[in-house]
Design an enzyme around this catalytic site. Structure first.
Site, short mmCIF file in Angstrom:
data_model
loop_
_atom_site.label_atom_id
_atom_site.label_comp_id
_atom_site.label_asym_id
_atom_site.label_seq_id
_atom_site.Cartn_x
_atom_site.Cartn_y
_atom_site.Cartn_z
N HIS A 155 3.88 7.21 3.79
CA HIS A 155 4.81 6.08 3.64
C HIS A 155 4.35 5.14 2.55
O HIS A 155 3.24 5.24 2.03
CB HIS A 155 5.01 5.33 4.96
CG HIS A 155 3.82 4.61 5.48
ND1 HIS A 155 2.91 5.18 6.36
CD2 HIS A 155 3.36 3.35 5.26
CE1 HIS A 155 1.97 4.29 6.66
NE2 HIS A 155 2.21 3.19 6.00
N HIS B 161 0.83 -1.20 0.00
CA HIS B 161 0.00 0.00 0.00
C HIS B 161 0.86 1.26 0.00
O HIS B 161 2.05 1.21 0.32
CB HIS B 161 -0.97 0.04 1.18
CG HIS B 161 -0.34 0.06 2.54
ND1 HIS B 161 -0.02 -1.08 3.24
CD2 HIS B 161 0.05 1.09 3.33
CE1 HIS B 161 0.53 -0.76 4.40
NE2 HIS B 161 0.60 0.56 4.49
N GLU C 84 7.62 1.11 5.04
CA GLU C 84 7.06 0.07 5.91
C GLU C 84 7.31 -1.27 5.23
O GLU C 84 7.09 -1.41 4.02
CB GLU C 84 5.55 0.30 6.09
CG GLU C 84 4.86 -0.75 6.96
CD GLU C 84 3.38 -0.46 7.15
OE1 GLU C 84 2.81 0.34 6.38
OE2 GLU C 84 2.79 -1.07 8.06
CO CO Z 1 1.16 1.38 6.27
#
Ligand code: CO
Length: 134
Positions: free
Chosen positions: A79, A7, A130
């Protein structure tokens, strides 16, 4: 080491307004809000078919996205999340390579119920990264 893009997360000051932009202007499928108090955010997921966008709103005091929103009051890309087949092996390899893992270096459970870690943006071209266990 890197798998698929899981994502892209966008921090927003108003989750309802942000969901309306994606649902009504962009015609996307937007989930119901989900509070993640252990991460200090409320999130909605925008399903894209090949990936997803997460819209993040601060939750509670000391939210990790509060300072970001002070610098970016209308919101901004916060992020990007990549899947890895073995999160701890990826962490150990990155530490040896000189990358900084945020927090205490131990995985937390992310928004999808899987272990995640965050990497310092200065080590990754100015982007907070991440890593999520695939
Ligand atoms: Co995230």
């Amino acid at each position: 080491m890197l798998g698929r893009l899981n994502h892209v997360a966008i921090a927003v000051p108003d989750l309802d307004a942000a969901g309306t932009v994606y649902r009504d202007m962009l015609g996307a499928a937007v989930s119901a809000p989900q509070a993640l108090p252990q991460h200090g955010v409320t999130v909605v997921f925008v399903e894209m078919g090949n990936s997803r966008i997460e819209l993040l709103e601060p939750l509670g005091d000391g939210s990790p996205i509060a300072a970001f929103l002070e610098r970016n009051p209308s919101g901004g890309m916060h992020h990007i999340c990549y899947e890895v087949p073995d999160l701890l092996a990826a962490r150990d390899r990155l530490i040896v390579a000189g990358a900084r893992v945020l927090g205490n270096g131990e995985p937390k459970t992310g928004a999808h119920g899987k272990p995640v870690l965050f990497l310092h943006p200065r080590d990754f071209l100015g982007t907070l990264v991440e890593l999520e266990q695939a």
